[in-house]
Design a protein around this motif. Structure first.
Motif, short mmCIF file in Angstrom:
data_model
loop_
_atom_site.label_atom_id
_atom_site.label_comp_id
_atom_site.label_asym_id
_atom_site.label_seq_id
_atom_site.Cartn_x
_atom_site.Cartn_y
_atom_site.Cartn_z
N PHE A 248 6.36 11.22 4.23
CA PHE A 248 6.03 9.95 3.59
C PHE A 248 7.26 9.05 3.50
O PHE A 248 7.16 7.83 3.65
N MET A 249 8.43 9.65 3.26
CA MET A 249 9.65 8.85 3.21
C MET A 249 9.96 8.25 4.58
O MET A 249 10.43 7.10 4.67
N VAL A 250 9.67 8.98 5.64
CA VAL A 250 9.83 8.45 7.00
C VAL A 250 8.93 7.23 7.18
O VAL A 250 9.34 6.19 7.72
N LEU A 251 7.69 7.35 6.71
CA LEU A 251 6.74 6.24 6.78
C LEU A 251 7.24 5.03 6.00
O LEU A 251 7.15 3.89 6.47
N ILE B 88 0.84 -1.21 0.00
CA ILE B 88 0.00 0.00 0.00
C ILE B 88 0.87 1.25 0.00
O ILE B 88 0.62 2.21 -0.74
N CYS B 89 1.92 1.24 0.82
CA CYS B 89 2.83 2.40 0.88
C CYS B 89 3.50 2.64 -0.47
O CYS B 89 3.64 3.79 -0.91
N LEU B 90 3.92 1.58 -1.13
CA LEU B 90 4.64 1.72 -2.40
C LEU B 90 3.73 2.23 -3.52
O LEU B 90 4.14 3.06 -4.33
N THR C 256 0.98 3.98 -3.14
CA THR C 256 0.51 5.34 -2.86
C THR C 256 1.65 6.35 -2.85
O THR C 256 1.43 7.54 -2.62
N TYR C 257 2.87 5.89 -3.12
CA TYR C 257 4.03 6.78 -3.17
C TYR C 257 3.85 7.86 -4.23
O TYR C 257 4.42 8.95 -4.13
N ASN C 258 3.05 7.56 -5.24
CA ASN C 258 2.76 8.55 -6.28
C ASN C 258 2.20 9.84 -5.69
O ASN C 258 2.46 10.93 -6.21
N ASP C 259 1.44 9.72 -4.60
CA ASP C 259 0.77 10.88 -4.00
C ASP C 259 1.41 11.30 -2.68
O ASP C 259 0.74 11.83 -1.80
N ARG C 260 2.70 11.06 -2.56
CA ARG C 260 3.39 11.35 -1.31
C ARG C 260 3.30 12.81 -0.90
O ARG C 260 3.30 13.13 0.29
N GLU C 261 3.21 13.71 -1.88
CA GLU C 261 3.17 15.13 -1.55
C GLU C 261 1.90 15.50 -0.80
O GLU C 261 1.88 16.49 -0.06
N ASP C 262 0.83 14.71 -0.95
CA ASP C 262 -0.39 14.98 -0.20
C ASP C 262 -0.15 14.78 1.30
O ASP C 262 -0.64 15.55 2.13
N VAL C 263 0.59 13.72 1.64
CA VAL C 263 0.93 13.47 3.04
C VAL C 263 1.86 14.55 3.57
O VAL C 263 1.67 15.08 4.68
#
Length: 529
Positions: A74-77, A48-50, A52-59
């Motif tokens: 998101f990178m920390v996550l 799921i993390c990988l 959704t990485y496309n939208d990391r800037e939202d996090v």
């Protein structure tokens, strides 16, 4: 078989049980099941993390709004999730080594605590997405259209590798119901994995001749991975990607000058991408109308990019490019229009304003006075669309839902990629409706939308996607069916062969064991006589 005190056995005991010697404990099989379940849970979470990485800037944006600190959250996550998943999978592997070595499965209490913390972490992550990022869940089933065929092949391989341990577990089980239960679960799981391609659907399962043309690229705030977003440098970078259009965000200053800035209508809205805190240390601006153009023009809009390195891309810039980034300021809409006119590139934008009617009039006036070809303007703001149609009928009207498009007699849609199915994209394409999808940054997602027939995508990574000559994969349905059936049949025969070899090996071991006992018994009788 290694001896009781061999290095391999001791290593397994120390890692899994944290003991030098083995000993039988209760509920060992239950704890093994727990390790398996947590490992699968962590693998699913990592997936799921990988995707959704496309939208990391939202996090990262959500973190900035709450903490006023721009960090790649998101990178920390991702890092925490990767460490947790690696730990669980390695622990599972050591458990399987225990079974192979016929060691007792005594899970140490420290591992139990870590596994429990892992479950809590994943639960919090899933809850967080469900409560604060719910719109991201459709990305997961969408991603399966790109990965499911290969996940199935991987699952078949994993099943084949695990089968000897399963067979050993069945033979080791003492009760008949235990043997039946393990066997039944294994058969059902195997059937599900072998037959799941029957329900796998992907737009990339097509003939090469049917592949649509590559979607055109629209630079999201320029090329924000290679330059500070919404600056002239960023848009110049996107020109090198042969973008179809510039996508940006327009606000109006106190004195009515349209300028480019994404963050809006919130406390400290200029802090992320400018040095407003240093320039005006005793003021906290909430909206664009709080500053006149002279004040906005005095802000630096590039230094933040070099300091925070939001996409870990600053190292790719030359020293000259870094100096250029360092000197960037907030541009006006007119500056962008002049650049677009010079290179014959379209402009699409959101209009952020508390006074939509007045600001729409001022924005349209600025565009018309720029003498840019009006057919290069993609008008996206839904408010005051009727006025825009009357004043500038040559603007191309872009809609964010199909019903408004039909009512407005338009043929251009601009949607978030997860808000529309790949099947629907194909249907709209056949109706000659232009579909732009945002924000698409990852190759797998771009490939999937390419196969589906998207007309264009808004992207942060135009410098990466421009070099793609074809989707990551395209496979004819018949070819995929042949590969799927072949892989399944081969794996079934291999598992049957492993079962027969294991059965013969154990039967031979039992035979020699009985012969050894008989020999010992005969020797004992001779000694007695």
């Amino acid at each position: 078989m290694p001896q009781n005190g061999s290095c391999c056995r001791v290593c397994c005991r120390v890692v899994y049980s944290c003991h030098w010697t083995g000993g039988v404990k209760k509920h060992a099989c239950c704890w093994l099941s727990y390790v398996i379940l947590v490992s699968l849970l962590c693998l699913c979470w990592m997936y799921i993390c990988l995707v959704t990485y496309n939208d990391r800037e939202d996090v990262n944006w959500e973190g900035f709004k709450n903490l006023k600190l721009w960090v790649n959250w998101f990178m920390v996550l991702i890092i925490i999730s990767a460490v947790l998943t690696s730990y669980c999978v390695l622990l599972l592997l050591f458990a399987l080594f225990h079974i192979a070595l016929k060691e007792p499965l005594n899970l140490h209490w420290l591992h139990k605590i870590f596994l429990f913390l892992g479950v809590i972490f994943v639960t919090l992550g899933v809850t967080g997405i469900s409560l604060r990022w719910q719109q991201e869940w459709p990305t997961v089933p969408l991603s399966l259209q790109a990965t499911a065929p290969f996940l199935q092949f991987g699952a078949v391989g994993a099943l084949m590798l695990l089968s000897p341990f399963i067979f050993k577990g069945i033979r080791a089980a003492r009760e008949k119901w235990s043997k039946f239960l393990i066997g039944a679960v294994f058969v059902m799981l195997s059937a599900a994995i072998f037959l799941c391609p029957l329900i796998i659907q992907s737009p990339c399962l097509i003939e090469w001749a049917e592949l649509p043309e590559k979607p055109q690229l629209i630079g999201h705030r320029g090329d924000p991975m290679m330059a500070p977003e919404n600056t002239i440098m960023s848009f110049n970078k996107s020109i090198l990607c042969d973008v179809k259009a510039f996508e940006t965000d327009v606000q109006l200053s106190k004195d009515g000058i349209p300028f480019l800035m994404h963050d809006n209508n919130q406390s400290g809205f200029l802090r992320r991408t400018t040095n407003v805190k240093d320039k005006f240390p005793h003021k906290d601006f909430n909206q664009s109308a709080d500053l006149n153009w002279d004040e906005l023009q005095s802000l630096n809009a590039g230094e933040w990019f070099l300091k925070t390195d939001p996409f870990h891309s600053v190292s790719k810039l030359s020293e000259e490019e870094r100096e250029m980034a360092r000197s960037q300021t907030i541009p006006t809409l007119l500056q962008l229009l002049d650049l677009a006119k010079q290179h014959n590139i379209s402009v699409m934008f959101d209009l952020y304003s508390l006074n939509q009617e007045n600001d729409t009039i001022q924005t349209v006036k600025t565009i018309l006075n720029s003498s840019i070809d009006p057919r290069l303007i993609f008008w996206l703001p839904p408010v005051e669309r009727e006025y825009v149609n009357k004043t500038a009928p040559d603007f191309i009207q872009i809609y964010n839902n199909e019903s408004d498009m039909v009512n407005g007699e338009g043929n251009h849609l601009n949607l978030k990629y997860s808000k529309i199915s790949t099947k629907k994209i194909g249907e709209l394409r056949r109706r000659n409706i232009t579909v732009n999808l945002w924000v698409v940054n990852e190759r797998w997602l771009f490939s999937l939308l390419w196969c589906a027939g998207a007309s264009s995508v808004t992207t942060n990574s135009c410098h990466l996607l421009k070099d793609m000559k074809q989707p990551n994969w395209v496979m004819a349905p018949l070819k995929y069916t042949i590969i799927w059936i072949t892989v399944d049949i081969v794996s079934i025969f291999i598992m049957i062969g492993l079962f027969i070899l294991q059965w013969k090996s154990e039967a031979k071991s039992q035979y020699f064991g009985l012969e050894r006992e008989r020999t010992v018994a005969l020797l004992a009788r001779k000694v007695d006589h």
